[in-house]
Design a protein around this motif. Sequence first.
Motif, PDB file in Angstrom:
ATOM      1  N   UNK A   1       0.833  -1.364  -0.001  1.00  0.00           N
ATOM      2  CA  UNK A   1       0.583   0.390   0.350  1.00  0.00           C
ATOM      3  C   UNK A   1       0.607   1.291  -0.441  1.00  0.00           C
ATOM      4  N   UNK A   2       1.778   1.163   1.248  1.00  0.00           N
ATOM      5  CA  UNK A   2       2.844   2.265   0.543  1.00  0.00           C
ATOM      6  C   UNK A   2       4.053   2.226   0.999  1.00  0.00           C
ATOM      7  N   UNK A   3       4.968   3.229   1.078  1.00  0.00           N
ATOM      8  CA  UNK A   3       6.435   3.066   1.044  1.00  0.00           C
ATOM      9  C   UNK A   3       6.821   1.828   2.153  1.00  0.00           C
ATOM     10  N   UNK A   4       7.494   1.159   1.969  1.00  0.00           N
ATOM     11  CA  UNK A   4       8.134   0.282   3.102  1.00  0.00           C
ATOM     12  C   UNK A   4       8.486   1.782   4.178  1.00  0.00           C
ATOM     13  N   UNK A   5       8.591   0.879   5.418  1.00  0.00           N
ATOM     14  CA  UNK A   5       8.857   1.661   6.816  1.00  0.00           C
ATOM     15  C   UNK A   5      10.398   2.038   6.569  1.00  0.00           C
ATOM     16  N   UNK A   6      11.044   3.718   7.123  1.00  0.00           N
ATOM     17  CA  UNK A   6      11.883   4.205   6.817  1.00  0.00           C
ATOM     18  C   UNK A   6      11.723   4.500   5.561  1.00  0.00           C
ATOM     19  N   UNK A   7      11.207   4.263   4.613  1.00  0.00           N
ATOM     20  CA  UNK A   7      11.877   5.174   3.470  1.00  0.00           C
ATOM     21  C   UNK A   7      11.322   6.339   3.350  1.00  0.00           C
ATOM     22  N   UNK A  56      -2.104  14.622  -8.916  1.00  0.00           N
ATOM     23  CA  UNK A  56      -0.590  14.576  -8.150  1.00  0.00           C
ATOM     24  C   UNK A  56      -0.560  13.379  -6.938  1.00  0.00           C
ATOM     25  N   UNK A  57      -0.054  12.658  -6.454  1.00  0.00           N
ATOM     26  CA  UNK A  57      -0.389  12.023  -5.163  1.00  0.00           C
ATOM     27  C   UNK A  57       0.924  11.991  -4.334  1.00  0.00           C
ATOM     28  N   UNK A  58       1.174  12.540  -3.433  1.00  0.00           N
ATOM     29  CA  UNK A  58       2.306  12.056  -2.246  1.00  0.00           C
ATOM     30  C   UNK A  58       2.163  10.927  -1.467  1.00  0.00           C
ATOM     31  N   UNK A  59       2.706  10.128  -1.279  1.00  0.00           N
ATOM     32  CA  UNK A  59       2.476   8.698  -0.254  1.00  0.00           C
ATOM     33  C   UNK A  59       4.214   8.375   0.221  1.00  0.00           C
ATOM     34  N   UNK A  60       3.254   8.683   1.745  1.00  0.00           N
ATOM     35  CA  UNK A  60       4.295   8.639   2.884  1.00  0.00           C
ATOM     36  C   UNK A  60       4.326   7.606   4.000  1.00  0.00           C
ATOM     37  N   UNK A  61       5.205   7.043   4.113  1.00  0.00           N
ATOM     38  CA  UNK A  61       5.237   6.044   6.096  1.00  0.00           C
ATOM     39  C   UNK A  61       4.874   6.480   6.616  1.00  0.00           C
ATOM     40  N   UNK A  62       3.915   6.555   7.682  1.00  0.00           N
ATOM     41  CA  UNK A  62       4.248   7.326   9.137  1.00  0.00           C
ATOM     42  C   UNK A  62       4.717   6.666   9.928  1.00  0.00           C
ATOM     43  N   UNK A  63       4.186   5.388   9.729  1.00  0.00           N
ATOM     44  CA  UNK A  63       4.766   3.859  10.510  1.00  0.00           C
ATOM     45  C   UNK A  63       3.954   3.137  11.525  1.00  0.00           C
ATOM     46  N   UNK A  64       3.853   2.721  11.929  1.00  0.00           N
ATOM     47  CA  UNK A  64       2.488   1.980  12.523  1.00  0.00           C
ATOM     48  C   UNK A  64       1.636   1.261  11.584  1.00  0.00           C
ATOM     49  N   UNK A  65       2.257   1.103  10.898  1.00  0.00           N
ATOM     50  CA  UNK A  65       1.057   0.559   9.636  1.00  0.00           C
ATOM     51  C   UNK A  65      -0.113   1.284   8.901  1.00  0.00           C
ATOM     52  N   UNK A  66       0.372   2.849   9.397  1.00  0.00           N
ATOM     53  CA  UNK A  66      -0.254   3.923   8.794  1.00  0.00           C
ATOM     54  C   UNK A  66       1.051   4.502   7.644  1.00  0.00           C
ATOM     55  N   UNK A  67      -0.413   5.512   6.863  1.00  0.00           N
ATOM     56  CA  UNK A  67       0.587   5.671   5.718  1.00  0.00           C
ATOM     57  C   UNK A  67      -0.425   6.826   5.280  1.00  0.00           C
ATOM     58  N   UNK A 112      -7.303  16.582  -1.579  1.00  0.00           N
ATOM     59  CA  UNK A 112      -7.673  14.546  -0.596  1.00  0.00           C
ATOM     60  C   UNK A 112      -6.016  15.084   0.486  1.00  0.00           C
ATOM     61  N   UNK A 113      -6.746  14.203   1.171  1.00  0.00           N
ATOM     62  CA  UNK A 113      -5.933  13.555   2.449  1.00  0.00           C
ATOM     63  C   UNK A 113      -6.269  12.067   3.107  1.00  0.00           C
ATOM     64  N   UNK A 114      -5.460  11.229   3.178  1.00  0.00           N
ATOM     65  CA  UNK A 114      -5.718   9.825   4.103  1.00  0.00           C
ATOM     66  C   UNK A 114      -4.982   9.364   4.218  1.00  0.00           C
TER      67      UNK A 114
END
Length: 422
Positions: A1-7, A56-67, A112-114
């Motif tokens: 779904x999102x970028x790998x943890x730490x990416x 356009x879309x920005x996707x970033x990992x937040x940690x704890x399974x969230x992006x 949008x933001x999710x």
Amino acid sequence: MGAPAGAAGKLTAKLGVNHNRRDTDYAFHGAAAGGAPLLLRGVVSDAIDDSVTSSGKYLGRLGGGHALSAGWDGSLIRRRESRRQRDTYLAGGAPYALDEDYTADVRRLALYAQDEWDVTPRLQMYAGVRWEGLQTATEGRTLSEVRTRASVWSPVAQLLWKPPQQERDQLRLALARTYKAPSTRNLVPRRYTINNGNSANNPDFQGNPELRPELAWGLDAAWESYFGKSGVASVSAYTRRISDVTVQRLFQHDGIWTASPFNNGTATVRGVEMDVKFPLRTWWVQAPDIDVRANAGRNWSSVAAVPGPGNRLASQVPATLNLGLDYRLSPRMSMGGNLNVQTGGLARLDAHASSQAGVRRTLDAYALWQPDVKTRVRLSAANLLHQLQLQGQSYVDDAGRSDSVTRLDGSASLRLLFERSL
């Protein structure tokens, strides 16, 4: 779904530009039943469509399974039209002149933001908010500028679930609120005239610069199953509740019948669809290298302000069926075809007017040859059944009933395309 943890986060963007121009110049000669000339009409017109789209879309990992997923989707569409018409009445009468010049703009922006959350390895959830705004502006030589504005905040919610012991099956659910912008052609109040036999069943068309966007709540559900090497089957359903639905209004002014779009209350739309794609070798190992495609859909709609029966959206196809084959004879040669069937039926436009369409069947085929990795030669044939299409119109009022039937002769076409990569 999102970028790998730490990416680091990932940003993707797209930009598109389109320009299209159509020029028309024609002369219409009208005559009485006995052949005596009555009317000479000359028309010079053009229509220019320009559009710019960006997403356009920005996707970033937040940690704890969230992006975090955030983005935009916007467009600017402009249509410019002009029409110069000169009518000369050969049997006598003052000449008639029409000079029209209009420009219509549609500006749309969605933000949008999710949060894209991996709740468990088998359950993923999207939850967020979306803002969408629309602005239209129409002006012309004989029209002061007319503007409309609309915007809405709406929740975004999606769910993806993979049931236990079902590694290749999944369920999707989505809830959203969306806008549908009016087309620029429907905004421009230029009249598209009927040269022969203007009537309630054969009216002129004129856009409406005060047309507002349609706003809809929608719920979608789909079950997807993957099988074999590349097979997939799915069953989906949807329902929509539309506000300010766009329908056609038929009226008579100075003896001329005209149809024009306008917003008229609410409508309910729903449907189901089944789709399957698979290589024939999934079920028969010695079969030729053939991919099979099949799709069937059934749609329903109801416009609250139009009396039934038949008070559905006229643009909606009640049922569709697609059957297709793709046959790879060799790595360099393939061929295939597709059969499409669309049903018609009764569609009421208002309390007096209705339309009737027959079943439409279309068969297309193609052959593709790739002599090398840079060259493609494609021969395609469209509408091989060249089916005769029948469309009926009816109008009923206190003065009586009028019916008309239009016959559209179908014709097959061949197209040869040569492509060479540089």
